[in-house]
Design an enzyme around this catalytic site. Structure first.
Site, PDB file in Angstrom:
ATOM      1  N   LYS A  75       4.825  -1.889   8.292  1.00 23.23           N
ATOM      2  CA  LYS A  75       5.943  -1.222   7.722  1.00 23.23           C
ATOM      3  C   LYS A  75       7.074  -2.022   8.103  1.00 23.23           C
ATOM      4  O   LYS A  75       7.339  -2.051   9.014  1.00 23.23           O
ATOM      5  CB  LYS A  75       6.042   0.188   8.443  1.00 23.23           C
ATOM      6  CG  LYS A  75       7.064   1.208   7.760  1.00 23.23           C
ATOM      7  CD  LYS A  75       6.795   2.684   8.315  1.00 23.23           C
ATOM      8  CE  LYS A  75       8.004   3.533   8.069  1.00 23.23           C
ATOM      9  NZ  LYS A  75       7.482   4.664   8.339  1.00 23.23           N
ATOM     10  N   ILE A  80       0.746  -1.237  -0.018  1.00 25.48           N
ATOM     11  CA  ILE A  80      -0.025  -0.081   0.018  1.00 25.48           C
ATOM     12  C   ILE A  80       0.753   1.388  -0.028  1.00 25.48           C
ATOM     13  O   ILE A  80       0.356   2.489  -0.342  1.00 25.48           O
ATOM     14  CB  ILE A  80      -0.977   0.033   1.227  1.00 25.48           C
ATOM     15  CG1 ILE A  80      -0.289  -0.274   2.493  1.00 25.48           C
ATOM     16  CG2 ILE A  80      -2.287  -0.994   1.046  1.00 25.48           C
ATOM     17  CD1 ILE A  80      -1.184   0.087   3.644  1.00 25.48           C
ATOM     18  N   GLY A  81       2.058   1.385   0.228  1.00 27.76           N
ATOM     19  CA  GLY A  81       2.992   2.364   0.198  1.00 27.76           C
ATOM     20  C   GLY A  81       4.490   1.946   0.231  1.00 27.76           C
ATOM     21  O   GLY A  81       4.945   0.976   0.664  1.00 27.76           O
ATOM     22  N   LYS A 100       2.409  17.235   6.391  1.00 21.93           N
ATOM     23  CA  LYS A 100       2.164  17.321   4.724  1.00 21.93           C
ATOM     24  C   LYS A 100       1.025  16.147   4.513  1.00 21.93           C
ATOM     25  O   LYS A 100       0.928  15.229   5.313  1.00 21.93           O
ATOM     26  CB  LYS A 100       3.364  16.960   3.820  1.00 21.93           C
ATOM     27  CG  LYS A 100       4.097  15.490   4.375  1.00 21.93           C
ATOM     28  CD  LYS A 100       5.308  15.565   3.236  1.00 21.93           C
ATOM     29  CE  LYS A 100       6.030  14.105   3.679  1.00 21.93           C
ATOM     30  NZ  LYS A 100       7.142  13.916   2.868  1.00 21.93           N
ATOM     31  N   GLY A 105       8.181   3.651   1.438  1.00 20.70           N
ATOM     32  CA  GLY A 105       8.755   4.902   2.051  1.00 20.70           C
ATOM     33  C   GLY A 105      10.206   4.904   1.691  1.00 20.70           C
ATOM     34  O   GLY A 105      10.685   4.224   0.718  1.00 20.70           O
ATOM     35  N   GLY A 118      11.586   1.537   3.081  1.00 23.24           N
ATOM     36  CA  GLY A 118      10.893   0.145   3.214  1.00 23.24           C
ATOM     37  C   GLY A 118       9.867   0.152   2.628  1.00 23.24           C
ATOM     38  O   GLY A 118       9.349   1.347   2.025  1.00 23.24           O
ATOM     39  N   ASP A 141       7.073  17.009  10.109  1.00 22.79           N
ATOM     40  CA  ASP A 141       6.922  16.476   8.810  1.00 22.79           C
ATOM     41  C   ASP A 141       5.381  16.788   8.303  1.00 22.79           C
ATOM     42  O   ASP A 141       4.901  15.595   7.560  1.00 22.79           O
ATOM     43  CB  ASP A 141       7.451  15.150   8.538  1.00 22.79           C
ATOM     44  CG  ASP A 141       7.792  14.755   7.064  1.00 22.79           C
ATOM     45  OD1 ASP A 141       7.895  15.998   6.166  1.00 22.79           O
ATOM     46  OD2 ASP A 141       8.131  13.804   6.858  1.00 22.79           O
ATOM     47  N   ASN A 171       1.399  12.403   4.680  1.00 24.57           N
ATOM     48  CA  ASN A 171       1.540  11.833   5.978  1.00 24.57           C
ATOM     49  C   ASN A 171       0.046  11.930   6.880  1.00 24.57           C
ATOM     50  O   ASN A 171       0.117  11.533   8.228  1.00 24.57           O
ATOM     51  CB  ASN A 171       2.519  12.436   7.034  1.00 24.57           C
ATOM     52  CG  ASN A 171       3.818  12.198   6.266  1.00 24.57           C
ATOM     53  OD1 ASN A 171       3.987  11.111   5.781  1.00 24.57           O
ATOM     54  ND2 ASN A 171       4.962  12.909   6.772  1.00 24.57           N
TER      55      ASN A 171
HETATM   56  N1  LIG Z   1      -1.349   2.603   9.059  1.00 29.39           N
HETATM   57  C1  LIG Z   1      -1.418   2.855   7.912  1.00 29.39           C
HETATM   58  N2  LIG Z   1      -2.564   2.519   6.893  1.00 29.39           N
HETATM   59  C2  LIG Z   1      -2.529   2.970   5.994  1.00 29.39           C
HETATM   60  N3  LIG Z   1      -1.533   3.324   5.191  1.00 29.39           N
HETATM   61  C3  LIG Z   1      -0.411   3.553   5.579  1.00 29.39           C
HETATM   62  C4  LIG Z   1      -0.219   3.225   7.073  1.00 29.39           C
HETATM   63  N4  LIG Z   1       1.098   3.489   7.315  1.00 29.39           N
HETATM   64  C5  LIG Z   1       1.525   3.750   6.321  1.00 29.39           C
HETATM   65  N5  LIG Z   1       0.884   3.781   5.074  1.00 29.39           N
HETATM   66  C6  LIG Z   1       0.927   4.227   3.756  1.00 29.39           C
HETATM   67  O1  LIG Z   1       2.261   4.013   3.452  1.00 29.39           O
HETATM   68  C7  LIG Z   1       3.256   5.245   3.058  1.00 29.39           C
HETATM   69  C8  LIG Z   1       4.349   5.284   3.630  1.00 29.39           C
HETATM   70  O2  LIG Z   1       4.624   5.097   5.018  1.00 29.39           O
HETATM   71  P1  LIG Z   1       5.431   6.121   5.978  1.00 29.39           P
HETATM   72  O3  LIG Z   1       5.402   7.550   5.636  1.00 29.39           O
HETATM   73  O4  LIG Z   1       5.408   5.782   7.293  1.00 29.39           O
HETATM   74  O5  LIG Z   1       6.746   5.581   5.372  1.00 29.39           O
HETATM   75  P2  LIG Z   1       8.173   6.181   5.434  1.00 29.39           P
HETATM   76  O6  LIG Z   1       9.313   5.170   5.036  1.00 29.39           O
HETATM   77  O7  LIG Z   1       8.365   7.123   6.687  1.00 29.39           O
HETATM   78  O8  LIG Z   1       7.905   7.241   4.156  1.00 29.39           O
HETATM   79  P3  LIG Z   1       8.857   8.560   3.896  1.00 29.39           P
HETATM   80  O9  LIG Z   1       9.949   7.939   3.294  1.00 29.39           O
HETATM   81  O10 LIG Z   1       7.927   9.319   3.034  1.00 29.39           O
HETATM   82  O11 LIG Z   1       9.166   9.269   5.069  1.00 29.39           O
HETATM   83  C9  LIG Z   1       1.848   6.347   3.613  1.00 29.39           C
HETATM   84  O12 LIG Z   1       2.308   7.443   3.006  1.00 29.39           O
HETATM   85  C10 LIG Z   1       0.753   5.501   3.498  1.00 29.39           C
HETATM   86  O13 LIG Z   1       0.339   5.795   2.054  1.00 29.39           O
END
Ligand SMILES: Nc1ncnc2c1ncn2[C@@H]1O[C@H](COP(=O)(O)OP(=O)(O)OP(=O)(O)O)[C@@H](O)[C@H]1O
Length: 699
Positions: free
Chosen positions: A344, A321-322, A443, A324, A327, A441, A446
């Site tokens: 995550k 679903i995402g 935006k 970052g 990871g 952060d 997030n």
């Molecule tokens: N609990 C959740 N429920 C639904 N989607 C989620 C959840 N946690 C994260 N995501 C999805 O995953 C994406 C990436 O998560 P997150 O921002 O925590 O990762 P990150 O590695 O810290 O990202 P970045 O590199 O942007 O800092 C979020 O923007 C969201 O779309």
């Protein structure tokens, strides 16, 4: 002009290519923020004129306090701003795109462009560690991380409803069941009449008129209406019980009528092993003054757990679903309870390589803190564990997707919708600030939406704990578009006020459809943040909203709204006059928009770029770690993940105390380059293409 930014970004020593500016290298490169009233600007609309010339361009910086070298530059900029603005006819200007806005806000840059600016973003991304305050907070204010155990499983059965206040026979009532911030969306009710099993519950409020012959179709409609008023779900779901204080909330909506809200109930489960509790609960409206009726039948059974620890093997990956920086985020199913979560998975190697260990451990610890304090608008952490190669954070799945995703699809939000999100964000920030956490952060990427449309903040990778009201910090981090000017300019450090600046950027962005300081190149964006003017499109924001944005985008953090009483000050602003904060905090104000969510497995609110990715080969088995062929991490490095406590058995270690906020010398502050984050947000037609700029102000 080039000089000022080279100074700002590098310090005076041009040889020090990789030096973040510091007072030791050139004490004059920072602009003092110590005094200066904020700018008062009448709107062009208010004045009934077509101009939006600045009344005062001091923009939060007092030229008198500027170092001589900067004074000239500053004056040059302000003169240019005035001249450029005078040549424009704001009312006639068909300048609506993000690009045009940028040009307008950066109107001082005409000659800057010709001066060839060297790209300096790398310099900014790699400040030396001396710029960061080290270890100041490590031993203070440790949160006692109670080692909550997984208490057991809570089986919740939503059996049926009766006398629901539906509007027609096609209604399909369904429920969003929420327990300890985990959400489950039920399917539509079973169609009893279609199975020829008959309907047995006539509606008292709609008696059949027996004096007239009744056509079969009318009977059929009555039956369908009666069935819709008394839906039978027989739906069962299981929750992990971690917090014994949590209550279950069940909110009922009508899927066929724009997700119309039909009422909600609160059920306090009895946590006695194998105890079955069943009751009819009266549905309550959001607004108690409204007429309301209907009841639902809910059963709960608690089953005490023998298992207290989990590892990656206990989850099945369903979807990506995402993605970052470090990871991936997956939709997962916990095998024993079938519970759906977001997982995550963070590569240890990657965060060690990118020197982000401390931020990552910090993220986990802040999530632990906020989970323990039950903040309704922060994503709930359920488990964290690690294997030899990866760290795992299991949080509640927010099926409504990112606010970014919705903003991207809709262009901009109506002011009342934006206000609702901003109000919930104010409560989220209030919670964080009260617990001495600075978010840093803010935006749309997030901010997640749950199935009901409430917000939840995620991604605490850049947050910092143990920063009390007066404390400052110096780490250069954030996402460019949302960076407060003092992060760029003030080497005395910055405070929690930076979150309120970002909030101001967000209000503007949500209502107008573009970011007030955006520019295609990062250096220009810095200039816009430091000196640029914000231009309100005409007729988009109310007077109160503009005043709120102006108050938040005050470049002097001491004069920004929130400087004296933090979030309380924001809550008291006229922009929020129609917000009932008590109801909002209890999530009792109906969200203005309900994301379309069919079930708790629904990923339609996430980018297909992720959700269509094949995840069949994703391996969560920790035994895989030792045989994956790559060089294992040394013990010294593994020690740095002590907070997650690696064990050979790769088992979960929940809520273990570690130092919060410690800044390791090798950890590098982080800047999210919003240019690369832009994705295609503004590829769509500009949503305010017909508007005309009406007002400009400087913070
Ligand atoms: N609990 C959740 N429920 C639904 N989607 C989620 C959840 N946690 C994260 N995501 C999805 O995953 C994406 C990436 O998560 P997150 O921002 O925590 O990762 P990150 O590695 O810290 O990202 P970045 O590199 O942007 O800092 C979020 O923007 C969201 O779309």
């Amino acid at each position: 002009m080039t000089e000022i930014f080279e100074k700002i970004h590098r310090g005076s020593n041009s040889d020090s290519q990789n030096q973040y500016p510091s007072s030791s290298s050139d004490p004059s490169f920072k602009i003092s923020l110590s005094s200066t009233p904020s700018v008062s600007v009448e709107t062009a609309e208010a004045k009934g004129t077509t101009e939006y010339e600045n009344q005062n361009v001091s923009a939060g910086y007092d030229p008198v306090l500027l170092p001589d070298r900067l004074k000239n530059v500053y004056e040059e900029i302000t003169t240019q701003v005035k001249q450029t603005e005078k040549t424009k006819d704001s009312e006639e200007q068909p300048d609506h795109s993000r690009k045009n806005t940028t040009e307008a806000t950066a109107s001082t840059s005409a000659d800057i462009k010709s001066e060839h600016l060297e790209p300096q973003i790398d310099t900014l991304k790699t400040p030396p560690s001396k710029h960061c305050q080290l270890n100041r907070i490590v031993h203070e204010q440790h949160e006692p991380m109670t080692s909550n155990q997984i208490l057991g499983r809570l089986v919740v059965r939503l059996r049926q409803g009766r006398n629901l206040l539906i509007s027609n026979m096609h209604a399909e009532p369904y429920a969003v069941i929420n327990y300890d911030r985990t959400e489950v969306v039920t399917p539509s009710p079973k169609k009893v009449s279609e199975n020829g099993m008959g309907i047995s519950i006539p509606s008292k409020s709609r008696p059949v008129n027996e004096t007239f012959p009744v056509s079969p179709s009318l009977v059929q409609s009555e039956l369908m209406f009666a069935e819709a008023r008394a839906p039978r779900w027989d739906f069962e779901t299981v929750f992990d019980v971690i917090n014994p204080e949590s209550a279950i909330s069940v909110s009922v909506y009508d899927r066929m009528n724009d997700d119309m809200f039909l009422g909600s109930v609160k059920v306090v489960p009895v946590l006695l092993n194998e105890y079955l509790n069943e009751n009819w609960y009266k549905l309550e409206p959001f607004d108690l003054s409204q007429p309301f009726e209907g009841e639902i039948n809910v059963q709960t059974i608690f089953e005490q757990s023998k298992i207290t620890r989990y590892g990656p093997e206990d989850f099945s990956v369903l979807r990506l679903i995402g993605r970052g920086t470090f990871g991936h985020v997956y939709l997962v199913r916990k095998k024993d309870t079938n519970r759906i979560y977001a997982m995550k998975k963070i590569s240890k190697k990657l965060i060690v390589k990118k020197k982000e260990v401390t931020h990552t451990i910090g993220e986990r610890n802040i999530l632990v803190r906020t989970s323990l304090h039950e903040s309704p608008f922060i994503v709930g952490l359920k488990f964290s564990f690690q294997t030899a190669s990866d760290l795992y954070l299991i949080t509640d799945y927010m099926s409504g997707g990112e606010l970014f995703w919705h903003l991207q699809h809709e262009g901009r939000f109506r002011e009342d919708r934006a206000k609702f999100y901003i109000a919930e964000l104010v409560l989220a920030l209030e919670h964080l600030h009260k617990h001495d956490i600075i978010y840093r952060d803010l935006k749309p990427e997030n901010i997640l939406l749950d199935a009901s449309g409430h917000i939840a903040l995620c991604d605490f990778g850049l947050s910092k704990a143990n920063l009390s009201s007066e404390d400052t910090t110096n780490t250069f981090c954030g996402t460019t578009e949302y960076l407060a000017p003092e992060i760029l300019l003030d080497d005395k450090g910055y405070t929690k006020q930076v979150d309120f600046w970002s909030l101001g950027v967000l209000v503007f962005e949500m209502c107008c459809g573009w970011s007030p300081f955006y520019a295609p190149d990062v250096q220009q964006m810095y200039r816009n943040i430091a000196f640029g003017k914000v231009r309100f499109p005409k007729g988009v924001l109310s007077h109160e909203a503009r005043s709120f944005v102006r108050g938040l985008l005050n470049r002097n953090p001491r004069h920004r709204i929130g400087a004296t009483a933090d979030a309380e000050e924001l809550k008291a602003h006229p922009f929020f006059d129609d917000i009932n904060w008590t109801l909002l905090e209890k999530k009792k104000l109906p969200p203005p928009f309900k994301p379309h969510v069919q079930s708790d497995l629904d990923v339609s609110n996430f980018d297909q770029e992720f959700t269509n990715t094949n995840v069949r080969n994703v391996n969560l088995d920790s035994s895989h770690d030792s045989v994956n062929g790559s060089t294992p991490l040394s013990n010294t490095i593994q020690d740095r993940f002590k907070g997650f406590t690696f064990t050979d058995k790769s088992l979960e270690e929940r809520f273990e105390d570690v130092n919060i906020g410690e800044f390791h010398e090798n950890d590098r502050p982080k800047v999210n380059d919003s240019v690369s984050n832009e994705k295609n947000r503004f590829d769509k037609d500009d949503p305010v293409a017909d508007s005309v700029f009406g007002e400009t102000f400087e913070g």
